[in-house]
Design a protein around this motif. Structure first.
Motif, short mmCIF file in Angstrom:
data_model
loop_
_atom_site.label_atom_id
_atom_site.label_comp_id
_atom_site.label_asym_id
_atom_site.label_seq_id
_atom_site.Cartn_x
_atom_site.Cartn_y
_atom_site.Cartn_z
N ASN A 163 -45.31 -67.23 -14.05
CA ASN A 163 -44.42 -68.22 -14.36
C ASN A 163 -45.13 -69.52 -15.20
N ILE A 164 -44.38 -70.05 -16.05
CA ILE A 164 -44.49 -71.06 -16.70
C ILE A 164 -43.84 -72.31 -16.33
N LEU A 165 -44.72 -73.23 -15.94
CA LEU A 165 -43.82 -74.35 -15.29
C LEU A 165 -43.23 -75.48 -16.18
N GLY A 166 -42.21 -76.02 -15.43
CA GLY A 166 -41.44 -77.03 -16.25
C GLY A 166 -39.91 -77.22 -15.72
N GLN A 167 -39.06 -77.81 -16.31
CA GLN A 167 -37.81 -77.86 -16.06
C GLN A 167 -37.02 -77.80 -17.16
N ALA A 168 -35.81 -77.10 -17.03
CA ALA A 168 -34.96 -77.00 -18.15
C ALA A 168 -33.24 -77.19 -17.64
N GLU A 169 -32.53 -77.67 -18.76
CA GLU A 169 -31.01 -77.78 -18.37
C GLU A 169 -30.28 -77.17 -19.57
N GLY A 170 -29.12 -76.37 -19.27
CA GLY A 170 -28.61 -75.83 -20.16
C GLY A 170 -27.62 -74.73 -19.61
N PRO A 171 -26.51 -74.39 -20.29
CA PRO A 171 -25.91 -73.04 -19.78
C PRO A 171 -26.40 -71.88 -19.48
N LYS A 223 -36.45 -68.10 -29.38
CA LYS A 223 -37.35 -69.34 -29.89
C LYS A 223 -36.78 -70.58 -29.34
N ASN A 224 -35.46 -70.67 -29.16
CA ASN A 224 -34.91 -71.82 -28.97
C ASN A 224 -34.30 -71.81 -27.68
N LEU A 225 -34.57 -71.15 -26.86
CA LEU A 225 -34.27 -71.25 -25.48
C LEU A 225 -34.53 -72.68 -24.68
N ALA A 226 -33.55 -72.90 -23.81
CA ALA A 226 -34.04 -73.98 -22.59
C ALA A 226 -35.09 -73.58 -21.84
N GLY A 227 -34.87 -72.48 -21.31
CA GLY A 227 -35.79 -71.67 -20.48
C GLY A 227 -35.14 -70.24 -20.09
N LEU A 228 -35.89 -69.63 -19.36
CA LEU A 228 -35.91 -68.08 -19.28
C LEU A 228 -36.00 -67.63 -17.97
N PRO A 261 -39.89 -73.57 -19.84
CA PRO A 261 -40.28 -72.88 -18.42
C PRO A 261 -39.79 -71.40 -18.24
N VAL A 262 -40.55 -70.62 -17.41
CA VAL A 262 -39.98 -69.28 -17.68
C VAL A 262 -40.33 -68.76 -15.94
N CYS A 263 -39.51 -68.22 -15.20
CA CYS A 263 -39.95 -67.60 -13.89
C CYS A 263 -39.40 -66.05 -13.89
N PHE A 264 -40.19 -65.46 -13.19
CA PHE A 264 -40.21 -64.16 -12.97
C PHE A 264 -39.83 -63.81 -11.53
N ASP A 265 -39.37 -62.49 -11.46
CA ASP A 265 -39.03 -61.87 -10.06
C ASP A 265 -37.86 -62.67 -9.49
N PHE A 266 -36.99 -63.17 -10.11
CA PHE A 266 -36.01 -63.91 -9.62
C PHE A 266 -34.84 -62.83 -9.09
N VAL A 287 -39.14 -74.86 -12.31
CA VAL A 287 -40.34 -73.89 -11.97
C VAL A 287 -41.65 -74.91 -11.86
N THR A 288 -41.93 -74.60 -10.39
CA THR A 288 -43.13 -75.33 -10.01
C THR A 288 -44.08 -74.55 -9.41
N ASP A 289 -45.32 -75.14 -9.05
CA ASP A 289 -46.32 -74.37 -8.31
C ASP A 289 -45.82 -73.75 -7.25
#
Length: 301
Positions: A163-171, A223-228, A261-266, A287-289
């Motif tokens: 995971n890559i931590l962070g917060q994203a907002e978007g559709p 490249k220009n995603l808010a998050g994945l 931010p990227v999260c895996f195994d969702f 995406v947090t610890d």
């Protein structure tokens, strides 16, 4: 925004892609009826043409009939497989764009989600009636019910080493990786800029995953995603000479360089716990610890 379902509403089940064993649908039909819905069964549920649920013209006509019927408030794809992309350019969406209704499915149905994403209309990437009774699918089915009936919902997913931590907002937008790549360069291709993209896939060679991620990246989709959000990558295969990375590591290599931010195994994809995601709805990804959370704003694109 599409109106939430109410008890007594009519909903349809059609087969856009692979043919269906009707016995597999009966538990799903019973569940929909237990929600107070009137279930209208499409002709394609009884059709067979090689691997398809009838020839293209039959599948097209069945879907078009349900799409144009103002009494039908939602259309479920019975199952996935292959075949939806064969129909997309022949569907008349005029009435649908004026009076949107819920379209539900995943896997091959990703192409339909992507197509109507460009109309600014929401749809639901979620489990399908042929899978409702599968062991472990209870949360997937309940998440679908909540979204259809307008109930608030928030998802939690455990932490993952990649995971890559962070917060994203978007559709939200996305679905099956193979289908998203197939849609590039067509009228079903979506602009991913500022979006929270989600990906899943099934039964692919690892080098196929790498090739498709390279294609997404070269096409400017990463490249220009808010998050994945990376869902399940089920039943992956390798060659006699190993590729050297698993599917999550491959995706991390291509998307991780951009810093969002990227999260895996969702829990989305070809596993029983396939939580329903609203394509086109503005969302917050955290995406947090401690893990990942996903929640919706109550507004669309």
């Amino acid at each position: 925004m599409i109106n939430s379902l109410q008890a007594g509403d009519k909903v349809a089940i059609v087969a856009l892609a692979r043919k269906v064993d009707f016995a597999d649908l009966e538990p799903g039909i019973n569940i929909l009826e237990s929600w107070g819905l009137q279930v209208v069964l499409g002709k394609t549920l009884y059709e067979s043409f090689h691997q398809f649920a009838g020839p293209d013209e039959i599948r097209l006509a069945d879907f078009q009939t349900m799409l144009d019927d103002p009494e039908i408030k939602a259309i479920f794809s019975a199952r996935g497989g292959y075949g939806t992309t064969r129909l997309l350019d022949q569907i008349n969406f005029t009435n649908f764009r004026q009076q949107p209704k819920w379209l539900i499915g995943f896997s091959d149905i990703t192409a339909l989600h992507s197509h109507i994403h460009n109309f600014g209309i929401e749809s639901i990437h979620g489990t399908m009636p042929a899978l409702f009774a599968k062991t472990g699918a209870e949360e997937a089915v309940e998440s679908l019910r909540k979204i259809l009936f307008g109930e608030n919902i928030t998802y939690q997913s455990p932490a993952h080493d990649l995971n890559i931590l962070g917060q994203a907002e978007g559709p939200l937008g996305g679905g099956n990786l193979s289908l998203l790549v197939t849609c590039i360069g067509t009228t079903s291709d979506i602009d991913t800029s500022g979006k929270i993209l989600f990906l899943e896939d099934l039964d692919e060679y690892l080098y196929h995953i790498d090739r498709m991620m390279v294609q997404l990246d070269r096409a400017g989709k990463l490249k220009n995603l808010a998050g994945l959000i990376v869902g399940s990558m089920s039943d992956m295969k390798d060659n006699a000479v190993p590729f050297g990375k698993n599917a999550y590591e491959i995706i991390s290599e291509h998307a991780g360089k951009y810093g969002y931010p990227v999260c895996f195994d969702f829990p989305t994809g070809h596993e029983p716990k396939n939580l329903a995601l609203v394509c086109g709805r503005k969302s917050i990804l955290k995406v947090t610890d401690a893990g990942t959370s996903l929640e919706y704003f109550q507004t669309s694109l």
